[in-house]
Design a protein around this motif. Structure first.
Motif, short mmCIF file in Angstrom:
data_model
loop_
_atom_site.label_atom_id
_atom_site.label_comp_id
_atom_site.label_asym_id
_atom_site.label_seq_id
_atom_site.Cartn_x
_atom_site.Cartn_y
_atom_site.Cartn_z
N VAL C 179 32.34 39.72 12.47
CA VAL C 179 32.09 40.72 11.42
C VAL C 179 30.81 41.45 11.80
N ILE C 180 30.91 42.77 11.96
CA ILE C 180 29.78 43.57 12.45
C ILE C 180 29.08 44.30 11.30
N HIS C 181 29.80 44.47 10.19
CA HIS C 181 29.24 45.24 9.07
C HIS C 181 30.13 45.04 7.85
N ILE C 182 29.52 45.09 6.68
CA ILE C 182 30.29 45.10 5.42
C ILE C 182 29.84 46.34 4.66
N ASP C 183 30.79 47.21 4.34
CA ASP C 183 30.36 48.48 3.74
C ASP C 183 30.25 48.39 2.23
N LYS C 184 29.92 49.49 1.61
CA LYS C 184 29.64 49.56 0.17
C LYS C 184 30.83 49.09 -0.65
N PHE C 185 32.04 49.31 -0.13
CA PHE C 185 33.24 48.95 -0.86
C PHE C 185 33.62 47.47 -0.64
N GLY C 186 32.86 46.79 0.26
CA GLY C 186 33.22 45.42 0.58
C GLY C 186 34.23 45.34 1.70
N ASN C 187 34.53 46.45 2.34
CA ASN C 187 35.42 46.41 3.50
C ASN C 187 34.71 45.71 4.65
N ILE C 188 35.46 44.89 5.38
CA ILE C 188 34.91 44.03 6.42
C ILE C 188 35.18 44.66 7.78
N TYR C 234 43.45 47.41 9.12
CA TYR C 234 43.68 48.79 9.57
C TYR C 234 42.57 49.19 10.52
N ILE C 235 42.74 50.33 11.16
CA ILE C 235 41.71 50.89 12.04
C ILE C 235 40.87 51.84 11.20
N ASN C 236 39.55 51.58 11.13
CA ASN C 236 38.72 52.42 10.27
C ASN C 236 38.35 53.72 10.98
N SER C 237 37.55 54.52 10.32
CA SER C 237 37.27 55.88 10.81
C SER C 237 36.35 55.88 12.03
N PHE C 238 35.81 54.70 12.41
CA PHE C 238 35.04 54.59 13.65
C PHE C 238 35.86 53.87 14.73
N ASN C 239 37.16 53.78 14.51
CA ASN C 239 38.09 53.11 15.43
C ASN C 239 37.85 51.62 15.56
N LEU C 240 37.27 51.03 14.54
CA LEU C 240 37.07 49.58 14.52
C LEU C 240 38.08 48.94 13.57
N MET C 241 38.51 47.71 13.92
CA MET C 241 39.40 46.99 13.00
C MET C 241 38.64 46.65 11.73
N GLU C 242 39.31 46.79 10.61
CA GLU C 242 38.67 46.58 9.32
C GLU C 242 39.64 45.87 8.39
N LEU C 243 39.11 44.94 7.61
CA LEU C 243 39.90 44.24 6.60
C LEU C 243 39.45 44.73 5.23
N GLY C 244 40.38 45.20 4.43
CA GLY C 244 40.03 45.66 3.10
C GLY C 244 41.04 45.18 2.08
N ILE C 245 40.65 45.30 0.82
CA ILE C 245 41.57 45.02 -0.28
C ILE C 245 41.72 46.31 -1.07
N ASN C 246 42.95 46.71 -1.34
CA ASN C 246 43.17 47.95 -2.08
C ASN C 246 42.51 47.85 -3.45
N MET C 247 41.56 48.75 -3.72
CA MET C 247 40.85 48.87 -5.00
C MET C 247 39.99 47.65 -5.33
N SER C 248 39.57 46.90 -4.31
CA SER C 248 38.69 45.77 -4.60
C SER C 248 37.79 45.47 -3.40
N ASN C 249 36.99 44.40 -3.51
CA ASN C 249 35.95 44.08 -2.56
C ASN C 249 36.37 42.89 -1.69
N ALA C 250 36.76 43.18 -0.45
CA ALA C 250 37.29 42.12 0.42
C ALA C 250 36.23 41.10 0.79
N ALA C 251 35.02 41.54 1.08
CA ALA C 251 33.96 40.62 1.53
C ALA C 251 33.62 39.60 0.45
#
Lengths: 268, 268, 268
Positions: C179-188, C234-251
């Motif tokens: 895990v390289i970063h966790i964003d404001k939405f909790g996407n991993i 999914y592949i995020n906007s920086f071309n990195l793999m990202e784990l998210g939860i629709n409308m919630s905080n994955a981290a």
């Protein structure tokens, strides 16, 4: 052109998302002015965003381009809209967030944005703020005709989020509504509008019912019209009724949240 | 004119209040530059705001117009002031918040702003930031004479918030003061000024008393002058004595808050 | 010159530190444009800052000057660097924070900044952001040759913070990373890069192992590709793999933090 682009997102300030939208905008139009409306919209909160936009837009210069990215449906089938109103352009996802402000100003035309020659390529599936909304707004700020970005759609065809505002008339004595917003100070904003600031000249006292609690408050000019720690009802700077406590947080003190029902009985 | 307007408020970043001040300013003067000094002043905290203004103002270009909206008295009888100092203009409520910085720069004239032809109409009772302070600052930035905005008042006649700063002299060995600010890193700023940055060349150690606790710290060039997790006393970038912990939060570690008394005994 | 200076610090928004850097920059070059990359870097967090810089820099116009002040070593012996890369200039402390982005763009030259005629005098020991980094960036934005600020040093001679990114190839079925970063939405965000956005066209499902937990997720176009509350890769906007939860905080939901190990097994 010294047009203003006003940005509002739920991106917060920790990530580079907002700055990347700005860098794309400045790349396309180095002369545009950018104002941050706010980026602290709670994640996915279309109500919060559409309220802020509704009360704010009319203070911006004619021709301002508003870009709203509260966009949980990014990457799905939701469309990208440009809404032309009597005085402004609104750019954002077709999830209702633009509707209250655009409708208030008077919708002239709506474009479903499909002309991807204005998009950043390759276009990501998760950050249309950077790849679609920002460049579309920047090209609009250069004076490119909004009709070039896609095909016209009807008002009936777009998603509408409705913010219901009740109008208060001087002859009214009782009115009911809801908590529409709680601001940074904890002031409780109601969806009841009075087109003057001088309610305090007509009434001196109000009986308030919120969540099975009943209490009396003074009607004042502002929070500073009462003693420290006292509750007061006044007309806020957006002409909405607001409950505040002088030098304290009314929402925390009363345990009130957005959406709560409120009834007010005024007396002079 | 490429004047700078520097804005400081307790409005935070969630609401559109700051952006509405900016939109009003740009409407009146599209060429002005706006710098956000900070909008994270704790609600109503005149001490915090006046400290930030005092240590910051002199780094801005001559002619900068400072607008401070920490204004719990809005809508009441408190006046709106323009204070002309030797190098700057300060605009804000007459509650003392402008005084430490203005006095430090040297007050030349004070105007009680009453000429409402520069205000947004109708003028709200709760958001003078948008309806009075922003347009007054914007018209000032266009070069309009500050005297046109109202009538002159004397220094004796305005509200003063005093920030007491003790001067430290090289011949001193002991000095007492108070915690004047705690910054984002938890560094503890004292109201003791030393006009050089080289205190560490005169002294190597300090005995500190805060809240009935006594401890020794090194005197250093900066927080990085000691090992990780160690306390150190140094002269900060505003020439004030500061206590920090290398790579950690001194205020939390010591349980210190603004206003706490501090005594320092230096030794070489 | 309408160059952009992009600022990133761990100064936060409560103190005047960022605004003082801006006032110094505008004093030297009133025409420069300043973009705040972010100032909410956690205190001293070189990983966080260098990640944000790495994924962001390439969206800025050619010639942008990046100033990074995450600088726990200020006042000590750490040097000040200007790194010239193929398309940009990077200014910051020699603690590794500039390295991942500069190296990614291609380092052309490195200057150890020692020419103090460009510094604010007297130069503080605790705020080189104001006294060194800001004026150096401002003079660079005026077009002054970067070589004048000091002497050239080699890549071997500077501090490097390494961000290890794994490249994912279409023929891979399993890949491990962190895990390289966790964003404001909790996407991993993971340190696994795929140069296309269309991973979802190749695979439909992934088996994820994080911290001794194993679970299956869908591979989607974005978080909105799954039902509300569902996990998705999914592949995020920086071309990195990202784990998210629709409308919630994955981290938060998964209890994941930066640095945690992750393995992924893809299937179609």
């Amino acid at each position: 052109m010294s047009t203003i682009i006003a940005l509002m997102t739920d991106f917060g300030y920790k990530d580079p998302y907002v700055s990347l939208m700005k860098s794309i905008i400045y790349k396309i139009n180095p002369k545009v002015k950018i104002i941050d409306l706010t980026h602290d919209i709670p994640s996915f909160d279309i109500h919060y965003a559409s309220y802020i936009l509704l009360v704010s837009y009319k203070y911006f210069p004619r021709g301002t381009i508003f870009v709203v990215v509260v966009d949980p449906g990014v990457g799905g089938s939701r469309r990208v809209l440009i809404i032309k109103t009597r005085n402004y352009l609104f750019v954002g996802p077709d999830n209702g967030v633009l509707y209250p402000a655009a409708n208030d100003d008077g919708i002239v035309d709506i474009i479903n944005v499909v002309n991807d020659k204005f998009f950043i390529k390759p276009t990501s599936n998760t950050f249309h703020g950077r790849d679609i909304f920002a460049p579309v707004a920047a090209y609009l700020s250069l004076g490119i005709d909004y009709k070039i970005f896609g095909n016209s759609v009807t008002i009936e065809d777009i998603t509408k989020y409705e913010i219901n505002i009740h109008e208060f008339n001087e002859s009214d004595r009782t009115i009911c509504g809801r908590v529409i917003h709680i601001d940074k100070f904890g002031n409780i904003v109601l969806n009841i509008r009075y087109r003057q600031y001088n309610l305090y000249k007509l009434f001196t006292e109000a009986r308030i019912s919120i969540n099975d609690r009943n209490f009396k408050v003074k009607v004042g000019k502002s929070f500073s019209s009462v003693g420290r720690g006292e509750l007061v009802l006044y007309i806020n700077s957006f002409n909405l009724m607001e409950l505040g406590i002088n030098m304290s947080n009314a929402a925390k003190t009363l345990g009130v949240k957005v959406g709560d029902s409120v009834c007010i009985e005024l007396s002079s």
